[in-house]
Design a protein around this motif. Structure first.
Motif, short mmCIF file in Angstrom:
data_model
loop_
_atom_site.label_atom_id
_atom_site.label_comp_id
_atom_site.label_asym_id
_atom_site.label_seq_id
_atom_site.Cartn_x
_atom_site.Cartn_y
_atom_site.Cartn_z
N ALA A 1 44.93 58.46 47.19
CA ALA A 1 46.15 58.05 47.90
C ALA A 1 46.10 56.60 48.36
O ALA A 1 47.16 56.00 48.60
CB ALA A 1 46.38 58.96 49.10
N ASP A 2 44.90 56.03 48.45
CA ASP A 2 44.77 54.66 48.96
C ASP A 2 45.58 53.66 48.13
O ASP A 2 46.08 52.66 48.66
CB ASP A 2 43.31 54.23 48.99
CG ASP A 2 42.52 54.94 50.09
OD1 ASP A 2 43.14 55.69 50.86
OD2 ASP A 2 41.29 54.77 50.15
N TYR B 1 48.45 53.86 46.98
CA TYR B 1 49.88 53.82 47.28
C TYR B 1 50.19 53.75 48.78
O TYR B 1 51.34 53.87 49.17
CB TYR B 1 50.56 55.06 46.68
CG TYR B 1 50.59 55.03 45.16
CD1 TYR B 1 51.52 54.26 44.49
CD2 TYR B 1 49.66 55.75 44.41
CE1 TYR B 1 51.55 54.23 43.10
CE2 TYR B 1 49.67 55.72 43.03
CZ TYR B 1 50.62 54.95 42.38
OH TYR B 1 50.64 54.91 41.01
N LYS B 2 49.16 53.55 49.58
CA LYS B 2 49.40 53.50 51.02
C LYS B 2 50.09 52.21 51.44
O LYS B 2 49.52 51.13 51.36
CB LYS B 2 48.08 53.67 51.78
CG LYS B 2 47.61 55.11 51.83
CD LYS B 2 46.37 55.29 52.69
CE LYS B 2 46.00 56.76 52.79
NZ LYS B 2 44.76 56.98 53.59
N LYS B 3 51.34 52.35 51.82
CA LYS B 3 52.15 51.25 52.32
C LYS B 3 52.99 51.79 53.48
O LYS B 3 53.22 53.00 53.56
CB LYS B 3 53.06 50.67 51.23
CG LYS B 3 52.31 49.96 50.11
CD LYS B 3 53.29 49.39 49.09
CE LYS B 3 52.54 48.69 47.96
NZ LYS B 3 53.49 48.13 46.95
N HIS C 1 55.83 54.14 52.43
CA HIS C 1 55.56 55.18 51.44
C HIS C 1 55.23 56.51 52.09
O HIS C 1 54.47 56.57 53.07
CB HIS C 1 54.39 54.76 50.53
CG HIS C 1 54.80 53.84 49.43
ND1 HIS C 1 53.93 53.39 48.47
CD2 HIS C 1 56.00 53.29 49.13
CE1 HIS C 1 54.57 52.59 47.63
NE2 HIS C 1 55.83 52.52 48.02
N ILE D 1 53.44 59.96 51.08
CA ILE D 1 52.54 60.41 50.02
C ILE D 1 52.25 61.90 50.15
O ILE D 1 51.97 62.41 51.23
CB ILE D 1 51.22 59.61 50.06
CG1 ILE D 1 51.51 58.10 49.89
CG2 ILE D 1 50.26 60.10 48.97
CD1 ILE D 1 50.29 57.24 50.04
#
Length: 531
Positions: free
Chosen positions: A500-501, A503-505, A508, A510
């Protein structure tokens, strides 16, 4: 008795241009009130590139219109090019004899019919030039026609062959017959090189690129422009061409959505739209996004080959391949990647130059992704079509609403509906690759952005689904039977490798989801972790 008729005259807009759907004749297109995208600058550049040209493009991409445009240029019909680039940039003083050969209209699925098609083409040319055939072989007759045209006109001959490979492609299910036809055509095409002294220009087009050793051994001087970036946009419409030429039709059209559906075909240069899709979409009063191009073809052979060879489509996306394997295949050993690329189901994503030229592939657009995935679903699981369509509609709504519980329920119901006899009779159902393919095809058929083997610093995510700012991370496992993997392994891998890191924004959302298929019970475990 007096009858009174009330006649209302409706004023017609005679200036409104028509859509040239299915028109491959350049003269008809130019003389009628049709939209036309001027490709003559690229065509002249192509003619000046080499004396012998080969171009491969999928069906309905404008190959035949390109060939006919070239024929009209060499024939010197200047009036057809008024207002086009060629009007001021072509030498109109010389007119050349043009031999047009097309195998596009001749099906050859019956015994010996391929011979009849070739014979009919030659007879038509002989009648046109008033030649009495004196040679028995097909190649000998073509050579005599070329020499005669040069002799009687005093100008070298232009030889244009459209759909050169169709007679072979029509018979791929019959290997023996396909090989016979290939040998017939090899001798036929080989005459072109032997007639070099009589030829001004020659071009062959088709869908597939067969090996020079097997089909073009007699014509090994062809310059293949299929992957030449200069001519990537020779067939098809670029974004600029679409927005300029068809501007009157785009007022109510979402250009980004149109691009996602029908653009994306790339041959190492500028990406293009499928022209058939654009014309049918714009001519539709409701501007419906449909699978226009896909519906005109027959992908049965392709689907059967993917299934019989246990090839999972999700494993082909992003895979590296070199230009030799991408550009050609053999009748007796057809490369599935080459076949998917040449028929338009996959297209160039990236070109890598080191350590050698290689390419990665992708689906060109939503239409292809959705249609191919849906066709594969029907092959993979042998569902009744109506049941599958219902599940797809329900899943689409659940994903758009990001209703995780409903997504889980639909997925379990979907896999539970697969007949138990199917599992017992198909050993591929015991492998993760199969289940991953079914799952991937299910989501890809909905048109969402779906990434397989999504690379991270610690490993590859089996599948990532991106819907707006919602990111779904999936990992697939097969458990039960002789496997030693306990339940929960799929989700544990996602968390352990910190997938998941990537796409971590801040904006976002998740979802981490492990999907496990039990060999023994055929149950599906849906295991969700925190985002």
């Amino acid at each position: 008795m007096h009858l009174i008729f009330s006649i209302e005259f409706i004023k017609m807009d005679v200036t409104k241009k028509q859509f040239p759907i299915g028109i491959q004749n350049f003269a008809e297109l130019r003389q009628g009130n049709y939209y036309y995208v001027d490709k003559t600058a690229k065509i002249i550049e192509l003619i000046n590139t080499s004396k012998y040209i080969f171009l491969s493009r999928p069906r309905r991409f404008g190959k035949s219109l390109t060939i006919d445009t070239i024929a009209q240029l060499f024939a010197g019909n200047k009036e057809l090019f008024t207002g086009l680039y060629a009007e001021e940039n072509w030498q109109w003083d010389t007119q050349y004899p043009v031999l047009r050969i097309s195998f596009g209209g001749g099906a050859s699925s019956e015994n010996n019919q391929s011979q009849d098609v070739i014979a009919d083409v030659l007879q038509s040319l002989e009648e046109q030039w008033q030649i009495t055939p004196k040679r028995a072989t097909y190649g000998g007759r073509l050579k005599a026609i070329i020499e005669h045209c040069h002799h009687v006109t005093g100008q070298k001959v232009v030889v244009l062959i459209d759909e050169y490979d169709k007679l072979i492609l029509d018979n791929l299910n019959d290997l023996e017959k396909a090989l016979v036809i290939r040998n017939q055509l090899r001798d036929f095409y080989g005459v072109i090189k032997d007639s070099d002294a009589h030829i001004r220009f020659s071009m062959l087009t088709g869908v597939s690129k067969f090996s020079k050793i097997n089909l073009f051994s007699g014509l090994n001087n062809l310059y293949d422009v299929t992957l030449d970036e200069r001519f990537s946009s020779l067939c098809g419409y670029t974004q600029a061409e679409l927005e300029t030429v068809f501007a009157p039709e785009l007022e109510q059209v979402d250009l980004e959505e149109l691009k996602k559906w029908y653009n994306g075909y790339n041959w190492t240069g500028e990406a293009v739209y499928n022209p058939f899709d654009v014309l049918l979409f714009l001519s539709n009063p409701q501007k419906l996004y449909k699978n226009y191009w896909i519906e005109t073809g027959n992908a049965t052979f392709l689907m059967d080959k993917l299934l019989n060879e246990n090839i999972h489509i999700h494993q082909l996306i992003g895979r590296l391949i070199d230009s030799q394997n991408l550009s050609q295949f053999e009748i007796s050993d057809i490369s599935i990647i080459a076949l998917l690329f040449q028929t338009g189901y996959l297209t160039i994503d990236k070109m890598l130059l080191k350590p050698s030229v290689r390419y990665t592939l992708k689906f060109p657009n939503i239409e292809v992704q959705q249609s191919l995935s849906e066709s594969l679903l029907l092959k993979y699981i042998a569902h009744a079509k109506d049941d599958m369509l219902l599940k797809q509609s329900e899943l689409y709504e659940a994903v758009v609403e990001h209703d995780i519980k409903r997504i889980e329920s639909i997925i379990k119901a979907f896999f539970a509906s697969i007949p138990h006899n199917w599992h017992r009779n198909n050993p591929i159902a015991n492998y993760e690759g199969y289940w991953a393919s079914v799952f991937y095809a299910l989501f890809a058929s909905l048109g969402f952005q779906t990434i397989t083997e999504d690379a991270t610093s610690l490993g590859n995510i089996d599948m990532t689904l991106i819907v707006d700012n919602h990111i779904y991370i999936f990992e697939f496992k097969v458990i039960g039977g002789q496997t030693e993997q306990p339940q929960g392994t799929a989700l544990a891998q996602i968390q352990h490798k910190h997938y998941a890191d990537k796409y971590k924004k801040p904006n976002h959302i998740i979802y981490q989801i492990g999907i496990e298929f039990n060999k023994e019970t055929h149950a599906v475990v849906f295991d969700r972790g925190e985002g």
